[in-house]
Design a protein around this motif. Structure first.
Motif, PDB file in Angstrom:
ATOM      1  N   TYR A 256       0.851  -1.180   0.000  1.00  0.00           N
ATOM      2  CA  TYR A 256       0.000   0.000   0.000  1.00  0.00           C
ATOM      3  C   TYR A 256       0.894   1.240   0.000  1.00  0.00           C
ATOM      4  O   TYR A 256       2.044   1.182   0.439  1.00  0.00           O
ATOM      5  CB  TYR A 256      -0.883   0.043   1.254  1.00  0.00           C
ATOM      6  N   THR A 257       0.364   2.333  -0.486  1.00  0.00           N
ATOM      7  CA  THR A 257       1.049   3.619  -0.366  1.00  0.00           C
ATOM      8  C   THR A 257       0.453   4.316   0.841  1.00  0.00           C
ATOM      9  O   THR A 257      -0.764   4.450   0.938  1.00  0.00           O
ATOM     10  CB  THR A 257       0.830   4.477  -1.627  1.00  0.00           C
ATOM     11  N   ALA A 258       1.310   4.745   1.766  1.00  0.00           N
ATOM     12  CA  ALA A 258       0.831   5.377   2.998  1.00  0.00           C
ATOM     13  C   ALA A 258       1.403   6.781   3.121  1.00  0.00           C
ATOM     14  O   ALA A 258       2.606   6.980   2.982  1.00  0.00           O
ATOM     15  CB  ALA A 258       1.234   4.543   4.206  1.00  0.00           C
ATOM     16  N   ASP A 259       0.531   7.747   3.351  1.00  0.00           N
ATOM     17  CA  ASP A 259       0.928   9.115   3.660  1.00  0.00           C
ATOM     18  C   ASP A 259       0.590   9.368   5.119  1.00  0.00           C
ATOM     19  O   ASP A 259      -0.469   8.930   5.599  1.00  0.00           O
ATOM     20  CB  ASP A 259       0.202  10.117   2.765  1.00  0.00           C
ATOM     21  N   LEU A 260       1.455  10.074   5.822  1.00  0.00           N
ATOM     22  CA  LEU A 260       1.288  10.300   7.257  1.00  0.00           C
ATOM     23  C   LEU A 260       1.017  11.766   7.560  1.00  0.00           C
ATOM     24  O   LEU A 260       1.642  12.646   6.973  1.00  0.00           O
ATOM     25  CB  LEU A 260       2.539   9.865   8.009  1.00  0.00           C
ATOM     26  N   CYS A 261       0.099  12.007   8.498  1.00  0.00           N
ATOM     27  CA  CYS A 261      -0.169  13.332   9.057  1.00  0.00           C
ATOM     28  C   CYS A 261      -0.224  13.167  10.571  1.00  0.00           C
ATOM     29  O   CYS A 261      -0.592  12.110  11.070  1.00  0.00           O
ATOM     30  CB  CYS A 261      -1.498  13.883   8.572  1.00  0.00           C
ATOM     31  N   TYR A 262       0.111  14.250  11.275  1.00  0.00           N
ATOM     32  CA  TYR A 262       0.226  14.142  12.726  1.00  0.00           C
ATOM     33  C   TYR A 262      -0.758  15.014  13.496  1.00  0.00           C
ATOM     34  O   TYR A 262      -0.671  15.108  14.709  1.00  0.00           O
ATOM     35  CB  TYR A 262       1.667  14.464  13.143  1.00  0.00           C
ATOM     36  N   ASP A 263      -1.687  15.662  12.811  1.00  0.00           N
ATOM     37  CA  ASP A 263      -2.732  16.425  13.491  1.00  0.00           C
ATOM     38  C   ASP A 263      -3.974  16.460  12.601  1.00  0.00           C
ATOM     39  O   ASP A 263      -3.900  16.182  11.405  1.00  0.00           O
ATOM     40  CB  ASP A 263      -2.267  17.848  13.847  1.00  0.00           C
ATOM     41  N   GLY A 264      -5.109  16.779  13.221  1.00  0.00           N
ATOM     42  CA  GLY A 264      -6.372  16.741  12.500  1.00  0.00           C
ATOM     43  C   GLY A 264      -6.478  17.760  11.386  1.00  0.00           C
ATOM     44  O   GLY A 264      -7.081  17.494  10.347  1.00  0.00           O
ATOM     45  N   GLU A 265      -5.871  18.920  11.569  1.00  0.00           N
ATOM     46  CA  GLU A 265      -5.954  19.963  10.551  1.00  0.00           C
ATOM     47  C   GLU A 265      -5.237  19.547   9.261  1.00  0.00           C
ATOM     48  O   GLU A 265      -5.787  19.664   8.170  1.00  0.00           O
ATOM     49  CB  GLU A 265      -5.345  21.246  11.113  1.00  0.00           C
ATOM     50  N   SER A 266      -4.014  19.054   9.376  1.00  0.00           N
ATOM     51  CA  SER A 266      -3.300  18.619   8.170  1.00  0.00           C
ATOM     52  C   SER A 266      -3.932  17.348   7.600  1.00  0.00           C
ATOM     53  O   SER A 266      -3.950  17.156   6.382  1.00  0.00           O
ATOM     54  CB  SER A 266      -1.811  18.416   8.450  1.00  0.00           C
ATOM     55  N   GLY A 267      -4.472  16.492   8.478  1.00  0.00           N
ATOM     56  CA  GLY A 267      -5.181  15.311   7.994  1.00  0.00           C
ATOM     57  C   GLY A 267      -6.380  15.677   7.146  1.00  0.00           C
ATOM     58  O   GLY A 267      -6.602  15.102   6.079  1.00  0.00           O
TER      59      GLY A 267
END
Length: 84
Positions: free
Chosen positions: A25-36
């Motif tokens: 799978y290709t996974a992108d990571l975000c660490y807060d709700g706003e950027s998510g």
């Protein structure tokens, strides 16, 4: 399949991302709700793993705002909570 992982615990987010990528799978990571939310609004994701308790916007608010603009990406909510 491209999956967005939104998790504020960076080590856990990286581990989930690594496991997803190890399974092709290709996974992108975000660490807060706003950027998510910003990333999810791009419409490029097939699924989203979303922590409930996040800085800036909680997971429920992220999903609420996605659904308000008719974004129907499937979301799996992650939580350490023991009640609703």
């Amino acid at each position: 399949m491209r999956i967005l992982v939104v998790e504020d615990e960076k080590r856990l987010a990286r581990t989930i991302g690594d496991l997803l990528e190890a399974n092709n799978y290709t996974a992108d990571l975000c660490y807060d709700g706003e950027s998510g939310l910003d990333n999810a609004l791009s419409g490029i994701y097939d699924a989203m793993l979303l922590d409930v308790m996040l800085p800036k916007k909680d997971g429920f608010e992220v999903v609420r705002q996605l659904r308000e603009v008719n974004q129907s990406v499937p979301v799996l909510m992650l939580t350490a909570r023991d009640d609703v």
